[in-house]
Design a protein around this motif. Structure first.
Motif, PDB file in Angstrom:
ATOM      1  N   ALA A   1       0.862  -1.181   0.000  1.00  0.00           N
ATOM      2  CA  ALA A   1       0.000   0.000   0.000  1.00  0.00           C
ATOM      3  C   ALA A   1       0.896   1.228   0.000  1.00  0.00           C
ATOM      4  O   ALA A   1       2.004   1.191   0.523  1.00  0.00           O
ATOM      5  CB  ALA A   1      -0.913   0.001   1.229  1.00  0.00           C
ATOM      6  N   PRO A   2       0.458   2.311  -0.614  1.00  0.00           N
ATOM      7  CA  PRO A   2       1.306   3.515  -0.668  1.00  0.00           C
ATOM      8  C   PRO A   2       1.560   4.078   0.715  1.00  0.00           C
ATOM      9  O   PRO A   2       0.638   4.319   1.491  1.00  0.00           O
ATOM     10  CB  PRO A   2       0.474   4.485  -1.518  1.00  0.00           C
ATOM     11  CG  PRO A   2      -0.931   3.980  -1.418  1.00  0.00           C
ATOM     12  CD  PRO A   2      -0.821   2.496  -1.297  1.00  0.00           C
ATOM     13  N   ALA A   3       2.825   4.276   1.037  1.00  0.00           N
ATOM     14  CA  ALA A   3       3.188   4.806   2.350  1.00  0.00           C
ATOM     15  C   ALA A   3       2.806   6.272   2.449  1.00  0.00           C
ATOM     16  O   ALA A   3       2.884   7.021   1.488  1.00  0.00           O
ATOM     17  CB  ALA A   3       4.684   4.640   2.586  1.00  0.00           C
ATOM     18  N   GLY A   4       2.389   6.667   3.647  1.00  0.00           N
ATOM     19  CA  GLY A   4       2.099   8.071   3.898  1.00  0.00           C
ATOM     20  C   GLY A   4       0.727   8.531   3.469  1.00  0.00           C
ATOM     21  O   GLY A   4       0.387   9.695   3.655  1.00  0.00           O
ATOM     22  N   ALA A   5      -0.083   7.632   2.896  1.00  0.00           N
ATOM     23  CA  ALA A   5      -1.390   8.049   2.406  1.00  0.00           C
ATOM     24  C   ALA A   5      -2.344   8.300   3.573  1.00  0.00           C
ATOM     25  O   ALA A   5      -2.349   7.570   4.549  1.00  0.00           O
ATOM     26  CB  ALA A   5      -1.970   6.992   1.475  1.00  0.00           C
ATOM     27  N   LEU A   6      -3.146   9.345   3.462  1.00  0.00           N
ATOM     28  CA  LEU A   6      -4.177   9.640   4.439  1.00  0.00           C
ATOM     29  C   LEU A   6      -5.413  10.111   3.691  1.00  0.00           C
ATOM     30  O   LEU A   6      -5.366  11.081   2.943  1.00  0.00           O
ATOM     31  CB  LEU A   6      -3.717  10.699   5.446  1.00  0.00           C
ATOM     32  CG  LEU A   6      -4.628  10.898   6.674  1.00  0.00           C
ATOM     33  CD1 LEU A   6      -3.817  11.453   7.846  1.00  0.00           C
ATOM     34  CD2 LEU A   6      -5.778  11.851   6.370  1.00  0.00           C
ATOM     35  N   VAL A   7      -6.518   9.402   3.890  1.00  0.00           N
ATOM     36  CA  VAL A   7      -7.767   9.726   3.209  1.00  0.00           C
ATOM     37  C   VAL A   7      -8.832   9.996   4.265  1.00  0.00           C
ATOM     38  O   VAL A   7      -8.945   9.257   5.246  1.00  0.00           O
ATOM     39  CB  VAL A   7      -8.225   8.579   2.288  1.00  0.00           C
ATOM     40  CG1 VAL A   7      -9.536   8.933   1.591  1.00  0.00           C
ATOM     41  CG2 VAL A   7      -7.148   8.268   1.259  1.00  0.00           C
ATOM     42  N   VAL A   8      -9.602  11.058   4.084  1.00  0.00           N
ATOM     43  CA  VAL A   8     -10.690  11.389   5.000  1.00  0.00           C
ATOM     44  C   VAL A   8     -12.004  11.070   4.293  1.00  0.00           C
ATOM     45  O   VAL A   8     -12.329  11.659   3.259  1.00  0.00           O
ATOM     46  CB  VAL A   8     -10.653  12.868   5.419  1.00  0.00           C
ATOM     47  CG1 VAL A   8     -11.812  13.176   6.368  1.00  0.00           C
ATOM     48  CG2 VAL A   8      -9.320  13.200   6.081  1.00  0.00           C
ATOM     49  N   HIS A   9     -12.750  10.113   4.849  1.00  0.00           N
ATOM     50  CA  HIS A   9     -14.047   9.734   4.298  1.00  0.00           C
ATOM     51  C   HIS A   9     -15.146  10.444   5.089  1.00  0.00           C
ATOM     52  O   HIS A   9     -15.069  10.553   6.308  1.00  0.00           O
ATOM     53  CB  HIS A   9     -14.266   8.229   4.400  1.00  0.00           C
ATOM     54  CG  HIS A   9     -13.240   7.418   3.673  1.00  0.00           C
ATOM     55  ND1 HIS A   9     -13.118   7.444   2.308  1.00  0.00           N
ATOM     56  CD2 HIS A   9     -12.277   6.565   4.130  1.00  0.00           C
ATOM     57  CE1 HIS A   9     -12.143   6.636   1.940  1.00  0.00           C
ATOM     58  NE2 HIS A   9     -11.613   6.099   3.023  1.00  0.00           N
ATOM     59  N   GLY A  10     -16.183  10.882   4.419  1.00  0.00           N
ATOM     60  CA  GLY A  10     -17.297  11.531   5.086  1.00  0.00           C
ATOM     61  C   GLY A  10     -18.514  11.514   4.188  1.00  0.00           C
ATOM     62  O   GLY A  10     -18.455  11.063   3.038  1.00  0.00           O
ATOM     63  N   PRO A  11     -19.637  12.002   4.672  1.00  0.00           N
ATOM     64  CA  PRO A  11     -20.857  12.014   3.860  1.00  0.00           C
ATOM     65  C   PRO A  11     -20.724  12.954   2.674  1.00  0.00           C
ATOM     66  O   PRO A  11     -19.940  13.912   2.699  1.00  0.00           O
ATOM     67  CB  PRO A  11     -21.933  12.496   4.842  1.00  0.00           C
ATOM     68  CG  PRO A  11     -21.177  13.278   5.872  1.00  0.00           C
ATOM     69  CD  PRO A  11     -19.850  12.587   6.006  1.00  0.00           C
ATOM     70  N   GLU A  12     -21.487  12.682   1.629  1.00  0.00           N
ATOM     71  CA  GLU A  12     -21.506  13.583   0.475  1.00  0.00           C
ATOM     72  C   GLU A  12     -22.216  14.877   0.859  1.00  0.00           C
ATOM     73  O   GLU A  12     -23.290  14.864   1.464  1.00  0.00           O
ATOM     74  CB  GLU A  12     -22.225  12.946  -0.708  1.00  0.00           C
ATOM     75  CG  GLU A  12     -22.285  13.854  -1.916  1.00  0.00           C
ATOM     76  CD  GLU A  12     -22.965  13.219  -3.112  1.00  0.00           C
ATOM     77  OE1 GLU A  12     -23.371  13.973  -4.025  1.00  0.00           O
ATOM     78  OE2 GLU A  12     -23.105  11.987  -3.126  1.00  0.00           O
ATOM     79  N   LEU A  13     -21.619  16.001   0.532  1.00  0.00           N
ATOM     80  CA  LEU A  13     -22.191  17.311   0.829  1.00  0.00           C
ATOM     81  C   LEU A  13     -22.725  17.941  -0.445  1.00  0.00           C
ATOM     82  O   LEU A  13     -22.056  17.926  -1.484  1.00  0.00           O
ATOM     83  CB  LEU A  13     -21.140  18.236   1.450  1.00  0.00           C
ATOM     84  CG  LEU A  13     -20.479  17.775   2.750  1.00  0.00           C
ATOM     85  CD1 LEU A  13     -19.470  18.813   3.220  1.00  0.00           C
ATOM     86  CD2 LEU A  13     -21.515  17.526   3.827  1.00  0.00           C
ATOM     87  N   ARG A  14     -23.915  18.501  -0.359  1.00  0.00           N
ATOM     88  CA  ARG A  14     -24.481  19.244  -1.483  1.00  0.00           C
ATOM     89  C   ARG A  14     -24.951  20.608  -0.984  1.00  0.00           C
ATOM     90  O   ARG A  14     -25.588  20.716   0.063  1.00  0.00           O
ATOM     91  CB  ARG A  14     -25.673  18.507  -2.101  1.00  0.00           C
ATOM     92  CG  ARG A  14     -25.338  17.214  -2.804  1.00  0.00           C
ATOM     93  CD  ARG A  14     -26.571  16.655  -3.487  1.00  0.00           C
ATOM     94  NE  ARG A  14     -26.340  15.337  -4.042  1.00  0.00           N
ATOM     95  CZ  ARG A  14     -27.290  14.603  -4.624  1.00  0.00           C
ATOM     96  NH1 ARG A  14     -28.520  15.093  -4.710  1.00  0.00           N
ATOM     97  NH2 ARG A  14     -27.004  13.414  -5.111  1.00  0.00           N
ATOM     98  N   THR A  15     -24.628  21.630  -1.719  1.00  0.00           N
ATOM     99  CA  THR A  15     -25.120  22.966  -1.412  1.00  0.00           C
ATOM    100  C   THR A  15     -26.372  23.209  -2.243  1.00  0.00           C
ATOM    101  O   THR A  15     -26.356  23.082  -3.475  1.00  0.00           O
ATOM    102  CB  THR A  15     -24.068  24.036  -1.734  1.00  0.00           C
ATOM    103  OG1 THR A  15     -22.890  23.773  -0.962  1.00  0.00           O
ATOM    104  CG2 THR A  15     -24.583  25.430  -1.384  1.00  0.00           C
TER     105      THR A  15
END
Length: 337
Positions: free
Chosen positions: A114-128
């Motif tokens: 797996a790629p070292a140093g990766a950081l992903v933030v998952h969250g709900p889809e936002l719509r304006t």
């Protein structure tokens, strides 16, 4: 310890490790635990299954199991990308995987799959929305929006959504689901449809819950079923007579219905300094690294952004990093310094 030949022996060994770790492991004990984890790929999941606190903080896994764990994380990420493309073609909303696990990499261990140093933030889809209000969508939630000069109307056809409403007293904000309507001017609230019930959770302000009058009733205004304040929640239950029944939701259920809104971090060999920076953006309490070398400590796993306590527990148990709270600041420092 040698790899166990039966599931029963493996589960018993995992339970013993849970008890040993709860009582506290010295350096030799931690090394023996790591050796046991490396000895058989089945040991890591057995250990996680035996831990009653696994939902908050899974067992930190070290060299020997990390490659398999990180490969699994990468595979799940690829599967999510495929599913998102499929849902996008169908016009639905991408669902976000929220599995909870925490793993720690010692300074010498580097993931190879797996790629070292990766950081992903998952969250709900936002719509304006057209008026500037914001909606957060859970999973496959489906909305129909109809804004006019008189009112802002939304039909929730499926799933769960949270609305942060921009104030406009001249145009009420109306969300209809399952025969009832949540009516607000400037507030924040959640509406969800699940198992034939409609749930309303108010996170700011207050919301009126209306039952629309039938077209042939001659009624000039909808029937107000309840006025729900911030911090309150209610479920609308169907009844044989046609009139909906209301039931207050327990606090635990309310928290569960809101949990999906919290972002989740997934990181692969990511320095602690980067993880702290992201957590600080999502929490009032701010983490401060008291020792400069802590910024380079590499971790892998997944963590809910509001579970700073889980991170502190892991750092204390496995790296001897203590936390000292002063007001809204949490200082992190190695205990031997």
């Amino acid at each position: 310890m040698r790899p166990d030949s039966s599931n029963g022996k493996m589960a018993a060994a995992a339970a013993r490790w849970v008890a040993h770790r709860a009582a506290g492991l010295d350096a030799a004990g931690k090394a023996e635990l790591q050796a046991w984890l490396r000895a058989d790929p089945r040991h890591a999941p057995a250990l996680a299954a035996a831990d009653p606190a696994a939902s908050a903080l899974d067992w930190p896994l070290h060299t020997g199991t990390l490659d398999r764990v990180l490969a699994g994380l990468a595979e799940r990420a690829a599967q999510r990308r495929i599913r998102r493309r499929r849902w996008a073609r169908a016009g639905a909303v991408a669902a976000l995987l929220a599995v909870g696990a925490f793993f720690a990499l010692p300074p010498s261990a580097e993931p190879t799959r797996a790629p070292a140093g990766a950081l992903v933030v998952h969250g709900p889809e936002l719509r304006t929305l057209p008026d500037g209000s914001v909606v957060e969508l859970k999973g496959d939630a489906d909305l129909r929006i109809a804004f006019t000069a008189e009112a802002r109307r939304i039909e929730l056809r499926r799933g769960t959504a949270h609305f942060t409403v921009r104030k406009d007293p001249a145009r009420p904000f109306l969300v209809t689901a399952g025969g009832v309507t949540a009516r607000a001017v400037g507030t924040a609230f959640l509406v969800g449809i699940e198992a034939g019930q409609v749930a309303l959770v108010v996170t700011a302000g207050r919301v009126a819950l209306d039952r629309s009058a039938p077209a042939d009733s001659g009624a000039a205004a909808p029937e107000t079923l309840a006025l729900v304040q911030a911090g309150e929640s209610i479920a609308v239950l169907a009844s044989a007579g046609g009139a909906p029944r209301l039931a207050a939701l327990p606090a635990a259920v309310q928290q569960q219905r809101l949990a999906w809104r919290t972002p989740r971090l997934e990181f692969h060999g990511t320095p602690l300094g980067e993880i702290v920076a992201v957590l600080n953006r999502h929490n009032r309490a701010q983490l401060v690294l008291g020792d400069r070398d802590l910024a380079d400590l590499k971790l892998s796993g997944t963590l809910s952004a509001d579970r700073v306590d889980a991170l502190l527990e892991m750092l204390d148990a496995d790296f001897g990093v203590g936390a000292e709270t002063t007001g809204e600041t949490i200082g992190l420092r190695r205990r031997n310094r």
